[in-house]
Each structure stands twice: as structure tokens, then as C-alpha cells.
Motif scaffolding. Structure first.
Motif, mmCIF file in Angstrom:
data_model
loop_
_atom_site.group_PDB
_atom_site.id
_atom_site.type_symbol
_atom_site.label_atom_id
_atom_site.label_comp_id
_atom_site.label_asym_id
_atom_site.label_seq_id
_atom_site.Cartn_x
_atom_site.Cartn_y
_atom_site.Cartn_z
ATOM 1 N N GLU A 185 0.827 -1.195 0.000
ATOM 2 C CA GLU A 185 0.000 0.000 0.000
ATOM 3 C C GLU A 185 0.867 1.252 0.000
ATOM 4 O O GLU A 185 0.590 2.228 -0.710
ATOM 5 C CB GLU A 185 -0.924 0.002 1.218
ATOM 6 N N VAL A 186 1.932 1.244 0.807
ATOM 7 C CA VAL A 186 2.839 2.396 0.839
ATOM 8 C C VAL A 186 3.469 2.623 -0.531
ATOM 9 O O VAL A 186 3.601 3.753 -1.016
ATOM 10 C CB VAL A 186 3.915 2.191 1.924
ATOM 11 N N GLY A 187 3.892 1.530 -1.185
ATOM 12 C CA GLY A 187 4.466 1.654 -2.526
ATOM 13 C C GLY A 187 3.479 2.227 -3.527
ATOM 14 O O GLY A 187 3.832 3.090 -4.351
ATOM 15 N N LEU A 188 2.218 1.767 -3.441
ATOM 16 C CA LEU A 188 1.200 2.299 -4.348
ATOM 17 C C LEU A 188 0.932 3.768 -4.074
ATOM 18 O O LEU A 188 0.716 4.557 -5.000
ATOM 19 C CB LEU A 188 -0.093 1.481 -4.214
ATOM 20 N N ILE A 189 0.922 4.130 -2.776
ATOM 21 C CA ILE A 189 0.731 5.544 -2.432
ATOM 22 C C ILE A 189 1.851 6.386 -3.031
ATOM 23 O O ILE A 189 1.616 7.453 -3.629
ATOM 24 C CB ILE A 189 0.668 5.715 -0.907
ATOM 25 N N ALA A 190 3.103 5.917 -2.924
ATOM 26 C CA ALA A 190 4.245 6.658 -3.450
ATOM 27 C C ALA A 190 4.165 6.792 -4.974
ATOM 28 O O ALA A 190 4.425 7.872 -5.538
ATOM 29 C CB ALA A 190 5.538 5.960 -3.042
ATOM 30 N N ILE A 191 3.807 5.693 -5.625
ATOM 31 C CA ILE A 191 3.700 5.733 -7.091
ATOM 32 C C ILE A 191 2.626 6.720 -7.525
ATOM 33 O O ILE A 191 2.824 7.538 -8.441
ATOM 34 C CB ILE A 191 3.413 4.323 -7.643
ATOM 35 N N ASN A 192 1.480 6.668 -6.857
ATOM 36 C CA ASN A 192 0.381 7.551 -7.242
ATOM 37 C C ASN A 192 0.714 9.014 -6.981
ATOM 38 O O ASN A 192 0.355 9.894 -7.768
ATOM 39 C CB ASN A 192 -0.897 7.157 -6.504
ATOM 40 N N LEU A 193 1.397 9.288 -5.853
ATOM 41 C CA LEU A 193 1.788 10.665 -5.570
ATOM 42 C C LEU A 193 2.803 11.175 -6.591
ATOM 43 O O LEU A 193 2.723 12.327 -7.040
ATOM 44 C CB LEU A 193 2.356 10.767 -4.149
ATOM 45 N N SER A 233 -7.053 7.031 -1.419
ATOM 46 C CA SER A 233 -7.807 5.795 -1.176
ATOM 47 C C SER A 233 -6.910 4.688 -0.650
ATOM 48 O O SER A 233 -7.328 3.879 0.193
ATOM 49 C CB SER A 233 -8.508 5.362 -2.463
ATOM 50 N N GLU A 234 -5.649 4.631 -1.117
ATOM 51 C CA GLU A 234 -4.742 3.583 -0.649
ATOM 52 C C GLU A 234 -4.445 3.755 0.841
ATOM 53 O O GLU A 234 -4.235 2.769 1.561
ATOM 54 C CB GLU A 234 -3.444 3.612 -1.468
ATOM 55 N N ALA A 249 -15.306 1.528 3.156
ATOM 56 C CA ALA A 249 -16.306 2.193 2.308
ATOM 57 C C ALA A 249 -15.793 3.534 1.807
ATOM 58 O O ALA A 249 -15.966 3.892 0.629
ATOM 59 C CB ALA A 249 -17.606 2.365 3.087
ATOM 60 N N ILE A 250 -15.144 4.312 2.740
ATOM 61 C CA ILE A 250 -14.612 5.609 2.307
ATOM 62 C C ILE A 250 -13.545 5.416 1.227
ATOM 63 O O ILE A 250 -13.477 6.156 0.231
ATOM 64 C CB ILE A 250 -14.047 6.371 3.521
ATOM 65 N N GLY A 251 -12.662 4.417 1.416
ATOM 66 C CA GLY A 251 -11.640 4.131 0.406
ATOM 67 C C GLY A 251 -12.250 3.795 -0.943
ATOM 68 O O GLY A 251 -11.768 4.222 -2.003
ATOM 69 N N HIS A 252 -13.351 3.023 -0.927
ATOM 70 C CA HIS A 252 -14.022 2.678 -2.183
ATOM 71 C C HIS A 252 -14.656 3.904 -2.830
ATOM 72 O O HIS A 252 -14.700 4.016 -4.064
ATOM 73 C CB HIS A 252 -15.075 1.602 -1.924
ATOM 74 N N LEU A 257 -14.387 7.835 -7.238
ATOM 75 C CA LEU A 257 -14.143 9.179 -7.771
ATOM 76 C C LEU A 257 -12.918 9.193 -8.688
ATOM 77 O O LEU A 257 -12.905 9.872 -9.730
ATOM 78 C CB LEU A 257 -13.957 10.174 -6.616
ATOM 79 N N ALA A 258 -11.877 8.471 -8.300
ATOM 80 C CA ALA A 258 -10.685 8.370 -9.151
ATOM 81 C C ALA A 258 -11.012 7.713 -10.486
ATOM 82 O O ALA A 258 -10.526 8.122 -11.547
ATOM 83 C CB ALA A 258 -9.591 7.599 -8.427
ATOM 84 N N ALA A 259 -11.874 6.664 -10.450
ATOM 85 C CA ALA A 259 -12.261 5.990 -11.692
ATOM 86 C C ALA A 259 -13.013 6.943 -12.613
ATOM 87 O O ALA A 259 -12.811 6.957 -13.833
ATOM 88 C CB ALA A 259 -13.108 4.764 -11.382
ATOM 89 N N ILE A 260 -13.887 7.770 -12.010
ATOM 90 C CA ILE A 260 -14.626 8.749 -12.824
ATOM 91 C C ILE A 260 -13.661 9.754 -13.453
ATOM 92 O O ILE A 260 -13.785 10.123 -14.632
ATOM 93 C CB ILE A 260 -15.678 9.454 -11.955
ATOM 94 N N ALA A 261 -12.665 10.221 -12.666
ATOM 95 C CA ALA A 261 -11.677 11.164 -13.208
ATOM 96 C C ALA A 261 -10.853 10.532 -14.319
ATOM 97 O O ALA A 261 -10.533 11.174 -15.333
ATOM 98 C CB ALA A 261 -10.764 11.653 -12.082
#
Length: 642
Positions: A185-193, A233-234, A249-252, A257-261
Motif C-alpha cells: 500500500e505504501v508503494g502504491l501511495i508513493a507511485i500515485n503521488l 484511497s490507498e 467504504a470511504i476508500g471505495h 471518484l478516481a475511476a470517474i476522473a
């Protein structure tokens, strides 16, 4: 582009506010973790299903946007989001024991599918952020990438279902998420940022005046927001305690919202841009059609007001276009000829073969040519409504439209011109006959005068000289008288010589007594002796055995040619050459003088050349003059003997 900058600012503010709100929630994690969702499975399933549908739509949009001509970015995005949708579906049906699914309570497998799907999204967005260039791929390459992606996805699914124990644990029942899951999760957060940072930087550069998006046409502002929302979300997915936690639920929701963007960012390049270009193309076509309509209207007015007649026919010889001038020429109204056969305006004797000739013209591949070379050619004969035939001057063109060949004829009535030409030809024939008659009369008059001078006046002068000679013998004459008589004798001798020269110029006796060959020999010798110009005669008596009319005309032509050499050529040599065949007598007069200018030959006062041409024309021969300044002149005459 500068007008995109406000949208980027709004996206930044939105991402910042959501991150700030999430930070408040994360700080109160301990108290909020106690809140449990009343129906976690339906909520999770609904949110995940909507996300899967959006990702599937992204696949459909990216894959079909350009038809067979796909972009590399579109193919990669399509395959990545299809694989993401499949893995997300596997995660959804295995989360918290989806009924009817084998080993449904194994959260380890569900979270493995989760991590794989999020990794696909994160790396795909990172690739978009780092690769501004794009290129087209062939259909074979696109399907290869699609099949390879599906095979890889199937391989991961088999690995998760069959050999999950070989993969690091992501969830332990009763203990929650493992450190491996947290690290992922931390790796995904870093990649997304990092992706959000890159997309923000590129979006800002493009928003500046003069900024260029490059070949990869995507909207980076929505993707920047999507990457930020995925990173948020991650965090929610990393800190929840169990599947009933509110943070799931909040993460989903953030993921949705990310999927819509993401969908918005993909629609810009794969739907909006192509359809915008389509709209632009449609507008361009509409403008072109309008211009074409104006051109057609202008052309129609030109055709309608043209003085010349214009007719267009199809392969079946039916008239499909006719202008008022053409209809009036044939004595019809325009509506009477439209749809009628071309035979209506052709003489009956020409109708059978005309269609064949038109078809042969179309098969030659020529696009246009003049019809008919003379007035007697049937191509240029038309017939009016009252049956009157008349000559026309026409040109025909051929073109193919929608696989059909059409022929267009532009013509004009030349009846008046034909009449004028016939009159001119008649006048010319009459003038030629008059010229020949005058030449004959003048030659007869010359012959008569020469004979009178030679036979009558010449004999009188000779007799007078004889009497004078007898008188000179008288012994009673004084010296002074004798001197006077001698002077008179010399004058009489000069008069006789001059009289003979004049008589010879008027009509050489050699022409009547010895024929053309001896007359030309005499002319050659006298010319060389009188003017000091070397003159060669290449001929023999057999070649020049001709009737009196031809002999006289040829002698006069050569005589006039030599006169022109003396007057204008400044030549030192002249050559006269004859050649004879059974049907033709050819001769030439060539000098080495200064030549004749082209303008001089066209002067109306060049009576010598005009006279020679008339003599040759009267004998139905050919007269040619070849001359170059400084290189002499050559007269070439060909006379038929029949």
C-alpha cells in the motif's frame, strides 16, 4: 493551452481539500474504527461493481476510439484497464465470502487480486505521466498486446487460486493486514503521488501560452486528480482493521471518484477529441460543399450564358446537359433535348457510325481532342429541327464519374465561316487563274515584241549598217566625214547588240530553238560574265525535256532567282541543280550570300518571291525557301510531271 489553467487550479484545490478532510479522518482513526458498516458486503459490492463498470468502459472507449488505426497509448490503456476490471471483479466476488464462490472466505486471495488491480492502474497512470510521445500501431500489434495482457491476467488468477501459499500473505484471520500488504500500500501511495506530481507539472506546462501537448493527446488535469484520489484511497485501505470498517467504504468512494476522473481523462482523447475532429471535418465538408455549390452555380451560369453550344451525353448517347446556345443552334428548346438521343441532332447518314466513333474515343484514354479536320468530315455536321444540315466546329472531352463515362461537346455553327472560306477559295482560284493567264499573255507579248525587235528592227539596223559600210568606201569623202561615218557605224553596232540583249531578256531564242537546257546554259554564262558570280548548272538535256509552258515557267523562276541573288544576296557562288523522277521534277537554287530575314520574306512587296510562288502554284507544285542570316539562301521547287 492557457484556457486549461483554471481547470488545473480547481483540480488542485479539490485534491487539497479532500486530502485535508482525509487527514482529519486519519487523525481520528482510533475513534472512527469503532464505527462498523451495517451491510459491508452489499456496499463493497456496489461500489466495486461501479468501479469495474467504469474501467470496462475505459477499455471499450480506448479500444474502439480509432477503429483499426489505434494509438499505442489507446491500446495500452485499453488492455491495462480491461485487466484491472477483471482482477477487480475477482477481488469483489472473493471479498468477505461471496456466496457460491470456492474458498470465498480467504481474504488473502481477495487482497492479492486487489493489489494486482491497483498496481495495474498505478503503473498505467505512471506510464502516461512519463511518456508524452505516442505512435500508431497496426491491428495485429494491438491484438497481440490484448492477448498478451489477457494471458498474463489469466496466469495471475491461476497463481492466486491454485498456488496462493507461494505468495506473501496479505491478511491473517484475527490479526488483519500483514506487513507485506502495508508495504504494498505504501508503494502504491508513493507511485500515485509521484504520478500526480508529474501529471500536474505537465498539465501546468501545457496550460502556459505556447505549451504543446505533444503527440499523446490526453487531459492530464483529470488524471492528476485521479492519481491524487488513488493515493488517498490507498491510505484508507492501508489503515482499516477489518472488512466491516468504515474506512473500507470511504476508500471505495475515493476509488470510485478516481475511476470517474480517469474516465474523464480518457474520454478527452478517445471520444471527445475524435468527435471534435469529426465535427471539425464535418464543418470543413459543409464549407467545401457550400463552396462547391457556389462553384456549380457559377459554372451553371457560365454554361447557360456561353455563346458556344455545350452538350453532355452518357454512354447510351442520351443528352443529360444542354445549354440554351446549343438548343437554339439546333432549333429546339432546352427541355426538348434533355433526355433525348444525340441522334436527334445528327444527320441520319451519320447516326450508325457516330456512336462507335465516340466509344472509340473514350477507349483511347484521351481526355479531349478537336473534332473534324475539314468541312467534309461527318463529325462536324449537325442537323436542325427543320432538317437543315449545317457545319459545326467542335471539340470533345471525356470524363468518368462514379464509374460511368460522360462526353461533353463544345461547338459553334460555322456556316458563315464555311461560306466565306468557300468564297475565298473561289476568289483565290480565280486570282490564280488570272495570274496564270496574265503570265501567259505577258509571255506571249514578250515573245511577240522580241520577235518584232529581232526580225524587223534588227534587220533594219543591219541593212542600215550595210548601207553605211558602202558609203564609207566612197573615195570622195573627206577625213572629217569619214570619222563621222565611223562613229555612226559604232553606234549602229551598239544598237544592234543592245537590241539583241533586250530581245533575249524578253524571250531567249535559245528557249524556242534549243529548249530549256540550252536556254539555262545561255543564262548561266551570261549571268557569270555580266556579274562576275560563279554559277554552276547541274542538269542534262533529258531532264529538261518539257513542254513550252513548264519550260517557260522554270526559266522565269530561275531568272528571277538569279536577279534576287544579284540585288540582295551579296553572293559569290550560285548553284542550280535539277533532279527528275518519273513523276516529279525537283530543282533548287542555292547561294552563299547573306541570307534573307524572316520578316523580309513576309513583306507584301516581295514581288519576286510572290511571282515565283504563283508560277509554282499554277503548276500545282511546292515552293520552299530556306534561309539563315549569314548562311545563304536555298530555293527548293517540286513540280509534278503528270
Amino acid at each position: 493551452m492557457a484556457h486549461d489553467y483554471p481547470r488545473l487550479v480547481k483540480a488542485r484545490w479539490t485534491a487539497g481539500l479532500l486530502a485535508l478532510l482525509s487527514s482529519v479522518l486519519w487523525l481520528n482513526h482510533a475513534s472512527l474504527s469503532a464505527i462498523q458498516m451495517p451491510a459491508p458486503l452489499p456496499v463493497h459490492t456496489v461500489l466495486e461493481t461501479i468501479t469495474i463498470v467504469i474501467f470496462t468502459s475505459v477499455f471499450i472507449v480506448c479500444w474502439n476510439a480509432y477503429g483499426g488505426a489505434r494509438k499505442k497509448s489507446s491500446v495500452i490503456l485499453a488492455v491495462a484497464f480491461l485487466c484491472t476490471a477483471i482482477l477487480g471483479f475477482m477481488h469483489a466476488i472473493s471479498f468477505q465470502g461471496m456466496p457460491g464462490f470456492p474458498d470465498a472466505e480467504d481474504m488473502h486471495k481477495s487482497l492479492l487480486f486487489w493489489l494486482l488491480s491497483r498496481s495495474f492502474i498505478a503503473t498505467t497512470l505512471l506510464g502516461l505521466a512519463l511518456a508524452p510521445e505516442d505512435s500508431e500501431v497496426s491491428p495485429a500489434q494491438a491484438y497481440f498486446v490484448l492477448i498478451a495482457g489477457l494471458i498474463a491476467t489469466a496466469g495471475w488468477m491461476m497463481m492466486v487460486f491454485v498456488l496462493p501459499h507461494l505468495l506473501p500473505l496479505t491478511y491473517i484471520q484475527g490479526e488483519g493486514q500483514t506487513s507485506f500488504k502495508m508495504a504494498c500500500e505504501v508503494g502504491l501511495i508513493a507511485i500515485n503521488l509521484f504520478t500526480a506530481y508529474q501529471l500536474n507539472k505537465r498539465a501546468e506546462a501545457i496550460s502556459e501560452p505556447g505549451g504543446q501537448e505533444g503527440r499523446l493527446q490526453i487531459e492530464r488535469t483529470p488524471l492528476f486528480l485521479a492519481a491524487t484520489l488513488l493515493a488517498i484511497s490507498e491510505v484508507y485501505f492501508a489503515i482499516y482493521a477489518d472488512g466491516n470498517d468504515l474506512f473500507v467504504a470511504i476508500g471505495h468512494v475515493f476509488q470510485l471518484l478516481a475511476a470517474i476522473a480517469i474516465y474523464r481523462g480518457m474520454v478527452a482523447v478517445n471520444i471527445h477529441a475524435p468527435y471534435a475532429r469529426l465535427a471539425e471535418t464535418s464543418q470543413h465538408l459543409a464549407n467545401s460543399a457550400k463552396e462547391l455549390s457556389i462553384e456549380r452555380e457559377r459554372l451553371s451560369r457560365m454554361i447557360d450564358t456561353a455563346i458556344d453550344g455545350i452538350i453532355t451525353i452518357d454512354d447510351s448517347q442520351s443528352i443529360i446537359l444542354v445549354n440554351p446556345a446549343a438548343a437554339a443552334t439546333f432549333g429546339y428548346e432546352v427541355q426538348d433535348l434533355l433526355g433525348a438521343s444525340l441522334n436527334a441532332v445528327l444527320p441520319e447518314r451519320h447516326r450508325k457510325v457516330h456512336g462507335k466513333h465516340v466509344q472509340q474515343f473514350g477507349e483511347t484514354g484521351e481526355t479531349r481532342r478537336k473534332m473534324g479536320g475539314n468541312f467534309e468530315d461527318f463529325y462536324v455536321t449537325g442537323v436542325k429541327a427543320n432538317g437543315e444540315e449545317f457545319p459545326i466546329e467542335a471539340s470533345i472531352s471525356s470524363q468518368i464519374e462514379n464509374g460511368k463515362r460522360f462526353y461533353t461537346v463544345i461547338f459553334r455553327d460555322i456556316t458563315e465561316r464555311k461560306v466565306a472560306k468557300e468564297k475565298m477559295a473561289l476568289y483565290h482560284d480565280e486570282l490564280t487563274q488570272l495570274s496564270a493567264a496574265l503570265q501567259s499573255i505577258r509571255e506571249e507579248e514578250r515573245k511577240h515584241i522580241a520577235r518584232e525587235l529581232h526580225d524587223d528592227l534588227g534587220q533594219l539596223l543591219a541593212a542600215l549598217r550595210m548601207d553605211l559600210s558602202l558609203l564609207q568606201r566612197d573615195s570622195v569623202l573627206t577625213g572629217k566625214t569619214q570619222q563621222t561615218l565611223n562613229s555612226m557605224d559604232q553606234l549602229l553596232l551598239t544598237s544592234i547588240t543592245t537590241l539583241r540583249r533586250i530581245a533575249t531578256d524578253l524571250r531567249p531564242r535559245a528557249l524556242d530553238e534549243g529548249g530549256l537546257y540550252f536556254a539555262l546554259q545561255t543564262l548561266q554564262k551570261e549571268f557569270s560574265h555580266r556579274h562576275g558570280i560563279v554559277c554552276d548548272l547541274e542538269a542534262n538535256e533529258e531532264q529538261l525535256a518539257l513542254d513550252d509552258a513548264r519550260s517557260t515557267a522554270i526559266f522565269r523562276i530561275i531568272q528571277e532567282s538569279l536577279t534576287n541573288v544579284v540585288r540582295h544576296a551579296d553572293a559569290t557562288e550560285v548553284q542550280i541543280a535539277f533532279e527528275r523522277s518519273p513523276t516529279t521534277l525537283s530543282f533548287s537554287v542555292t547561294d552563299n550570300g547573306k541570307g534573307i530575314e524572316a520578316d523580309e520574306m513576309r513583306k507584301s512587296r516581295s514581288f519576286g518571291l510572290v511571282g515565283m510562288r504563283e508560277r509554282v502554284k499554277a503548276m500545282h507544285g511546292e515552293f520552299q525557301v530556306a534561309s539563315q542570316p549569314g548562311e545563304g539562301t536555298r530555293l527548293k521547287i517540286n513540280l509534278p510531271l503528270s
